[in-house]
Write a protein that holds these residues in place. Structure first.
Motif, PDB file in Angstrom:
ATOM      1  N   UNK A 136       1.270   0.778  -8.077  1.00  0.00           N
ATOM      2  CA  UNK A 136      -0.117   0.776  -7.789  1.00  0.00           C
ATOM      3  C   UNK A 136      -0.818  -0.600  -8.049  1.00  0.00           C
ATOM      4  N   UNK A 137      -0.300  -1.308  -9.003  1.00  0.00           N
ATOM      5  CA  UNK A 137      -0.860  -2.563  -9.314  1.00  0.00           C
ATOM      6  C   UNK A 137      -0.315  -3.370  -8.211  1.00  0.00           C
TER       7      UNK A 137
ATOM      8  N   UNK B  83       7.691  -1.529   8.197  1.00  0.00           N
ATOM      9  CA  UNK B  83       7.137  -1.817   7.036  1.00  0.00           C
ATOM     10  C   UNK B  83       6.493  -0.889   6.129  1.00  0.00           C
ATOM     11  N   UNK B  84       6.142  -0.033   6.719  1.00  0.00           N
ATOM     12  CA  UNK B  84       5.820   1.308   5.920  1.00  0.00           C
ATOM     13  C   UNK B  84       6.917   1.746   5.229  1.00  0.00           C
ATOM     14  N   UNK B  85       7.884   2.256   5.996  1.00  0.00           N
ATOM     15  CA  UNK B  85       9.114   2.843   5.536  1.00  0.00           C
ATOM     16  C   UNK B  85       9.896   1.745   4.311  1.00  0.00           C
ATOM     17  N   UNK B  86       9.833   0.575   4.578  1.00  0.00           N
ATOM     18  CA  UNK B  86      10.251  -0.445   3.441  1.00  0.00           C
ATOM     19  C   UNK B  86       9.399  -0.246   2.234  1.00  0.00           C
TER      20      UNK B  86
ATOM     21  N   UNK C 250       0.851  -1.107   0.067  1.00  0.00           N
ATOM     22  CA  UNK C 250      -0.091  -0.102  -0.004  1.00  0.00           C
ATOM     23  C   UNK C 250       0.835   1.331   0.043  1.00  0.00           C
ATOM     24  N   UNK C 251       1.915   1.282   0.588  1.00  0.00           N
ATOM     25  CA  UNK C 251       2.744   2.290   0.635  1.00  0.00           C
ATOM     26  C   UNK C 251       3.813   2.682  -0.504  1.00  0.00           C
TER      27      UNK C 251
END
Length: 443
Positions: free
Chosen positions: A391-392, A136-139, A79-80
Motif C-alpha cells: 500500500x505504501x 502490467x496489471x498482472x505483474x 496500484x495493483x
C-alpha cells in the motif's frame, strides 16, 4: 495477546540448537534467486518505460507526454500490488509461504515474457498500450505477494541472532535483479543499433525471463515450509480473515500505520535512483543511455555487496536503528547528489548514484524486511507485511517518477523542488521509525 505482540523474539528460528545447514542453504538460494528473478522482471519494465515504451507504445505524443504516459503504466503496477498483497497475504497466512511464492513467480514470469511479444502501436494502434497495461496489471498483482513472502521465508527460517542477516537476503535479490535488468539493456543497446534495438532488440531482455522463472520456481519448491508457520498452523483462527485480525487489534492498526509512513522514504528513494534517474540523466542532462545504464548497474552491484554487511549490523544494533540512520542519511544526501547530476558528467553522476543508491540505500534497505516483519505475529505476518509494503508502494514508489517529472517540468527543468519533496519523505519516515521504536517498541 497485544502485550507481547511486537516482541521480535516471537519470530521462531528454524532450530535454536542445531540449524539444518542443508535446509538453510536451500532457503538462502530460494530467497536470493527468487527475488532476483521477480525484481528483474518488474524493473525490466521500469527501464523499458524510461527508454523504449514511450517510443514504441506512445509514438504520437510529445517526448514529455510520452514519458509521462509510460510512467503512468509503470505506476499502475504499484496500484495493483496492494490487491495482490491482500490476496496472496491471505493465502500465505492460511496455506503457507512456500507454495504462495511459487505461484507469484509463475504469474510474474508469464506476464513479463508476454510483454516481450506484444505488437507495437504502429502495428495494432491503441490496442498495443492497452495490452501493455493489462500485462502490467498482472505483474503488479503477482509482485504484491512476492516481497513479504520472500522476507518471511528467510526470517522465519533464521537461526537465533541472525534474523537481520537472513532478512537481508531477499534485499540482495532486488539489487541483483535491478543490476541484471539494466546490464541486459546496456548490452542489447551495444549489440544492436538504435533502429534494431527499438524494433526487436529490447524484446530479448523480456524473453530471458522464461528461463529464469523456471529455475526460480523449481528452487522454491525444494524448500520446506517455515517453522513459524508450521507452529502457528494448528492454532490459526480461521473464523476471521488475516486482514480483519490486522484491522481489529488497536496495536496492530498503529503498527500498520507507522509502517506505512516509515516506508515512504525507501519507496521514493528506490524509484528515484533506480528508475527516474535514468530518464533525468538521458533526457535532461543528455548523458549517453548505455553509460547511464552501466552507472545504475554499478550502483546496484555496490548495493548487493553492502546489504549483507548492513544485515549483520541490524543483528548487532537492531533493525530499527539501522533503518532510521540510513533514511536520515538519504535525506541529507538528496541535494548534493542532484548537484552532482547537474554537472552533466557521467563520472559525477556515477559517483552520486553509488553513494546514495549503492551505499546509503543498501544500508536501510537491508534492515527493512526484518524491521517490518517484527511488527506482526505469525498468523497475520504475511498480510501485515504485504499491506505495509504494497500500500505504501502506491504513493511512495509508483507515483514518484510522475511526481518528480512534474515538479522538474514545472520548475523549468530545475530539480530543487523535486529534491525538496524527497527530503520531506525522509523526514516523515525518520519520525515514523522513531515512533515504532519508542512507542510501539520494536527493536
Amino acid at each position: 495477546m497485544t502485550a507481547t505482540l511486537l516482541d521480535d523474539s516471537r519470530i521462531p528460528a528454524s532450530d535454536p540448537v542445531a540449524p539444518n545447514r542443508s535446509q538453510l542453504r536451500r532457503v538462502i538460494a530460494a530467497s536470493l534467486i527468487g527475488t532476483t528473478v521477480e525484481w528483474y522482471d518488474f524493473f525490466l519494465y521500469s527501464t523499458a518505460a524510461s527508454l523504449v515504451f514511450n517510443t514504441v507504445f506512445f509514438p504520437d505524443q510529445s517526448s514529455f507526454v510520452g514519458t509521462m504516459l509510460s510512467f503512468v503504466t509503470f505506476a499502475v503496477g504499484f496500484v495493483m500490488r496492494p490487491i495482490g498483497g491482500l490476496v496472496f497475504g491471505h493465502i500465505g497466512d492460511r496455506i503457507g509461504r512456500r507454495r504462495t511464492l511459487a505461484l507469484t513467480m509463475l504469474l510474474m514470469g508469464v506476464a513479463t515474457a508476454l510483454m516481450g511479444a506484444l505488437p507495437t502501436a504502429a502495428q495494432v494502434g491503441v490496442l498495443a498500450p492497452i495490452l501493455l497495461l493489462l500485462l502490467r496489471v498482472v505483474q503488479g498483482f503477482a509482485l504484491g505477494g512476492e516481497w513479504a513472502g520472500a522476507v518471511l521465508l528467510a526470517v522465519e527460517h533464521a537461526p537465533p541472532g541472525r534474523r537481520g542477516r537472513f532478512g537481508a537476503i531477499p534485499q540482495v535479490g532486488l539489487a541483483l535483479g535491478l543490476g541484471l535488468g539494466t546490464a541486459v539493456f546496456a548490452l542489447l543497446q551495444t549489440v544492436f543499433d538504435a533502429e534494431q534495438f527499438l524494433r526487436y532488440g529490447w524484446r530479448l531482455a523480456f524473453a530471458v525471463s522464461i528461463v529464469l522463472v523456471v529455475v526460480g520456481v523449481v528452487v522454491r519448491l525444494t524448500v520446506d515450509e517455515t517453522p513459524a508457520f508450521v507452529a502457528a498452523r494448528a492454532t490459526l483462527d480461521t473464523t476471521r480473515t488475516p486482514l480483519r485480525q490486522l484491522l481489529g487489534a488497536p496495536t496492530l492498526r498503529r503498527a500498520t500505520i507507522a509502517g506505512l509512513l516509515a516506508r515512504w522514504a525507501e519507496g521514493s528513494a528506490f524509484n528515484t535512483w533506480g528508475v527516474f534517474a535514468i530518464t533525468y540523466a538521458t533526457a535532461s542532462q543528455a548523458l549517453n543511455k548505455v553509460d547511464v545504464l552501466l552507472a545504475v548497474t554499478v550502483a546496484a552491484a555496490v548495493m548487493a555487496v553492502v546489504i549483507p554487511f548492513a544485515g549483520a549490523a541490524a543483528d548487532r544494533f537492531g533493525p530499527g536503528l539501522v533503518y532510521g540512520v540510513g533514511v536520515a542519511l538519504y535525506g541529507l544526501a538528496v541535494f548534493p547528489v542532484f548537484a552532482l547530476f547537474g554537472t552533466g558528467s557521467i563520472v559525477w553522476f556515477t559517483v552520486g548514484l553509488v553513494v546514495v543508491f549503492g551505499l546509503i540505500h543498501g544500508l536501510f534497505y537491508a534492515a527493512q524486511g526484518t524491521f517490518f516483519a517484527s511488527l506482526f505475529p505469525t498468523e497475520v505476518r504475511y498480510t501485515g507485511l504485504s499491506v505495509v509494503y504494497q500500500f505504501s508502494g502506491i504513493y511512495a514508489s509508483g507515483l514518484t517518477p510522475l511526481i518528480l517529472t512534474a515538479l522538474i517540468h514545472g520548475a523549468g527543468g530545475a530539480p530543487w523542488t523535486a529534491a525538496g519533496y524527497l527530503v520531506a519523505t525522509s523526514v516523515i519516515s525518520v519520525v515514523a521509525t522513531a515512533w515504532i521504536k519508542r512507542v510501539i517498541r520494536v527493536p
